[in-house]
Write a protein that holds these residues in place. Structure first.
Motif, PDB file in Angstrom:
ATOM      1  N   TYR A  59       0.921  -1.136  -0.028  1.00 45.58           N
ATOM      2  CA  TYR A  59       0.126   0.044   0.018  1.00 45.58           C
ATOM      3  C   TYR A  59       0.678   1.248  -0.041  1.00 45.58           C
ATOM      4  O   TYR A  59       0.266   2.433  -0.523  1.00 45.58           O
ATOM      5  CB  TYR A  59      -0.838  -0.114   0.980  1.00 45.58           C
ATOM      6  N   PHE A  60       2.142   1.171   0.220  1.00 44.79           N
ATOM      7  CA  PHE A  60       3.004   2.298   0.165  1.00 44.79           C
ATOM      8  C   PHE A  60       3.456   2.624  -1.123  1.00 44.79           C
ATOM      9  O   PHE A  60       3.243   3.795  -1.485  1.00 44.79           O
ATOM     10  CB  PHE A  60       4.295   1.997   1.188  1.00 44.79           C
ATOM     11  N   PHE A  61       3.198   1.629  -1.936  1.00 47.88           N
ATOM     12  CA  PHE A  61       3.600   1.719  -3.170  1.00 47.88           C
ATOM     13  C   PHE A  61       2.480   2.102  -3.964  1.00 47.88           C
ATOM     14  O   PHE A  61       2.587   2.863  -4.848  1.00 47.88           O
ATOM     15  CB  PHE A  61       4.249   0.489  -3.904  1.00 47.88           C
ATOM     16  N   LEU A  62       1.242   1.658  -3.414  1.00 47.40           N
ATOM     17  CA  LEU A  62       0.113   2.214  -4.377  1.00 47.40           C
ATOM     18  C   LEU A  62      -0.215   3.556  -3.976  1.00 47.40           C
ATOM     19  O   LEU A  62      -0.658   4.269  -4.989  1.00 47.40           O
ATOM     20  CB  LEU A  62      -1.217   1.163  -3.500  1.00 47.40           C
ATOM     21  N   GLY A  63       0.221   4.070  -2.601  1.00 50.98           N
ATOM     22  CA  GLY A  63      -0.046   5.496  -2.398  1.00 50.98           C
ATOM     23  C   GLY A  63       0.972   6.143  -3.236  1.00 50.98           C
ATOM     24  O   GLY A  63       0.149   7.344  -4.181  1.00 50.98           O
ATOM     25  N   HIS A  64       2.092   5.853  -3.811  1.00 50.74           N
ATOM     26  CA  HIS A  64       3.044   6.575  -4.840  1.00 50.74           C
ATOM     27  C   HIS A  64       2.413   6.309  -6.188  1.00 50.74           C
ATOM     28  O   HIS A  64       2.385   7.287  -7.174  1.00 50.74           O
ATOM     29  CB  HIS A  64       4.248   6.089  -4.741  1.00 50.74           C
ATOM     30  N   LEU A  65       1.803   5.207  -6.636  1.00 51.14           N
ATOM     31  CA  LEU A  65       1.354   5.087  -7.733  1.00 51.14           C
ATOM     32  C   LEU A  65       0.154   5.956  -8.036  1.00 51.14           C
ATOM     33  O   LEU A  65      -0.031   6.351  -9.137  1.00 51.14           O
ATOM     34  CB  LEU A  65       0.771   3.596  -8.041  1.00 51.14           C
ATOM     35  N   THR A 110       8.884   7.013 -14.155  1.00 46.17           N
ATOM     36  CA  THR A 110       8.983   6.580 -12.787  1.00 46.17           C
ATOM     37  C   THR A 110       7.863   5.499 -12.529  1.00 46.17           C
ATOM     38  O   THR A 110       8.048   4.741 -11.720  1.00 46.17           O
ATOM     39  CB  THR A 110       8.655   7.929 -12.112  1.00 46.17           C
ATOM     40  N   GLU A 111       6.719   5.663 -13.080  1.00 39.26           N
ATOM     41  CA  GLU A 111       5.420   4.837 -13.157  1.00 39.26           C
ATOM     42  C   GLU A 111       6.034   3.367 -13.238  1.00 39.26           C
ATOM     43  O   GLU A 111       5.903   2.105 -12.594  1.00 39.26           O
ATOM     44  CB  GLU A 111       4.387   5.235 -13.704  1.00 39.26           C
ATOM     45  N   PHE A 112       6.667   3.106 -14.477  1.00 39.77           N
ATOM     46  CA  PHE A 112       7.137   1.890 -14.973  1.00 39.77           C
ATOM     47  C   PHE A 112       8.169   1.265 -13.883  1.00 39.77           C
ATOM     48  O   PHE A 112       8.076   0.230 -13.557  1.00 39.77           O
ATOM     49  CB  PHE A 112       7.957   2.091 -16.243  1.00 39.77           C
ATOM     50  N   ALA A 113       9.069   2.119 -13.496  1.00 38.38           N
ATOM     51  CA  ALA A 113      10.047   1.620 -12.372  1.00 38.38           C
ATOM     52  C   ALA A 113       9.204   1.023 -11.016  1.00 38.38           C
ATOM     53  O   ALA A 113       9.542  -0.170 -10.587  1.00 38.38           O
ATOM     54  CB  ALA A 113      10.975   2.679 -12.045  1.00 38.38           C
ATOM     55  N   LEU A 114       8.252   1.815 -10.706  1.00 35.62           N
ATOM     56  CA  LEU A 114       7.437   1.571  -9.494  1.00 35.62           C
ATOM     57  C   LEU A 114       6.618   0.410  -9.760  1.00 35.62           C
ATOM     58  O   LEU A 114       6.459  -0.488  -9.149  1.00 35.62           O
ATOM     59  CB  LEU A 114       6.679   2.869  -9.242  1.00 35.62           C
ATOM     60  N   LEU A 115       6.064   0.053 -11.078  1.00 28.45           N
ATOM     61  CA  LEU A 115       5.367  -1.426 -11.297  1.00 28.45           C
ATOM     62  C   LEU A 115       6.165  -2.374 -11.175  1.00 28.45           C
ATOM     63  O   LEU A 115       5.691  -3.397 -10.539  1.00 28.45           O
ATOM     64  CB  LEU A 115       4.646  -0.983 -12.606  1.00 28.45           C
ATOM     65  N   GLY A 116       7.417  -2.276 -11.567  1.00 30.68           N
ATOM     66  CA  GLY A 116       8.412  -3.316 -11.638  1.00 30.68           C
ATOM     67  C   GLY A 116       8.461  -3.740 -10.216  1.00 30.68           C
ATOM     68  O   GLY A 116       8.672  -4.861  -9.752  1.00 30.68           O
ATOM     69  N   ALA A 117       8.784  -2.781  -9.321  1.00 29.07           N
ATOM     70  CA  ALA A 117       9.047  -2.915  -8.138  1.00 29.07           C
ATOM     71  C   ALA A 117       7.676  -3.682  -7.380  1.00 29.07           C
ATOM     72  O   ALA A 117       8.180  -4.474  -6.449  1.00 29.07           O
ATOM     73  CB  ALA A 117       9.598  -1.599  -7.193  1.00 29.07           C
ATOM     74  N   MET A 118       6.524  -3.054  -7.599  1.00 27.04           N
ATOM     75  CA  MET A 118       5.588  -3.835  -6.880  1.00 27.04           C
ATOM     76  C   MET A 118       5.365  -5.191  -7.295  1.00 27.04           C
ATOM     77  O   MET A 118       4.891  -6.020  -6.370  1.00 27.04           O
ATOM     78  CB  MET A 118       4.196  -2.789  -7.484  1.00 27.04           C
TER      79      MET A 118
END
Length: 314
Positions: A59-65, A110-118
């Motif tokens: 959910y931490f990642f979801l908030g940034h997404l 940035t969103e692509f990088a975050l989706l990979g991390a998620m």
């Protein structure tokens, strides 16, 4: 229009064809999408911050997404709405065009990088549950988010710089509703073949580079879920990553069609449709994807609504 052997100091956006009545309908539609997008993603950010049940890496990642989705739509839609209300073509300064294109590409990267991390986060949660709290600790999550944001913004400096080093002498009219890179390259009287090729390679590196860990993670996730003996156990395990998987399919699918092409100057109609999917539809769907398919988020929302109702009642 411009004379030859000069470069644009401003651009004219053609926007959408059609009558004034059609433009008013489009304005109302996109304004509705924009309002729901901002409200929905803001609600997700707020409940992730205040609800203790959502204090986990996912959910931490979801908030940034959600923050990134709000930024994506805010970079594009206000300019689009203004163009729909004003008669004729809408002008945008060179500096405004540079800023819009850079922010749009940087936030998307940035969103692509975050989706990979998620995706990796879901892999660890399902395939390595006993080590999850150790691997995905708060320090790791913070660094993942910082690196994603920094990488997204730094990686798009050269592509935008290279685009605006070209001389735009054919015209200053962009057949789009924002400063699209493909349409900018069409206006150049320079030989942009090499630039287009480098941009193509960078798109592959960014999009495919973040897609590889996503595919690898879901390969292991599906393999692990299929080994769970009970149907209820399999459903519960898959429900924890179903929202992310749905968002990945929509997000990556549309961007692969738009950016991973050797020829960056495809038809304007094609660009507009895919750009609408990326900048309007996907951010609009994000709150629904991550709330309707997530029991914890739905529970947190219900409790928040009840709490607000009690406060107003008093």
């Amino acid at each position: 229009m411009m004379s030859n052997h000069s470069s644009a100091t401003e651009f004219c956006l053609l926007g959408f064809p059609g009558s004034k009545d059609l433009h008013h309908i489009l304005f109302a539609t996109f304004f509705f999408f924009y309002s729901v997008t901002l409200m929905g993603n803001t609600v997700i950010i707020v409940i992730v911050c205040i609800d203790k049940r959502l204090q986990s890496p996912m959910y931490f990642f979801l908030g940034h997404l959600s923050a990134l989705e709000s930024l994506t739509t805010s970079i594009i839609i206000p300019v689009m709405l203004r163009g729909l209300l004003l008669p004729g073509m809408q002008t945008i300064s060179l500096a405004g065009c540079v800023t819009q294109l850079f922010l749009y590409l940087a936030v998307g990267t940035t969103e692509f990088a975050l989706l990979g991390a998620m995706a990796v986060d879901r892999y660890v949660a399902i395939c390595k549950p006993l080590r999850y709290s150790i691997i995905m600790n708060s320090h790791t999550c913070m660094w993942v988010v910082i690196v994603s944001w920094v990488f997204g913004f730094l990686s798009e400096i050269w592509p935008v710089y290279a685009t605006f080093q070209l001389t735009f002498c054919k015209s200053n009219v962009l057949d789009h509703f924002y400063c699209d890179r493909g349409q900018l390259l069409k206006l150049s009287c320079d030989d942009s073949l090499f630039t287009e090729f480098i941009l193509f390679l960078m798109a592959i590196f960014i999009i495919i580079g973040s897609l590889v860990p996503t595919i690898a993670s879901y390969t292991y996730i599906i393999s692990t879920i299929l080994k769970i003996p009970t149907a209820s156990g399999r459903r519960k395990a898959f429900s924890t990553c179903a929202s992310h998987f749905t968002f990945v399919v929509i997000g990556y699918g549309s961007c692969l069609f738009l950016y991973v092409k050797p020829n960056q100057t495809q038809a304007a109609e094609y660009n507009k449709i895919v750009s609408l999917l990326i900048s309007v539809v996907t951010p609009f769907l994000n709150p629904f994807i991550f709330t309707l398919r997530n029991d914890k988020v739905k529970e947190a929302l219900r409790d928040s609504v009840k709490h607000c109702y009690q406060l107003f009642k008093e």
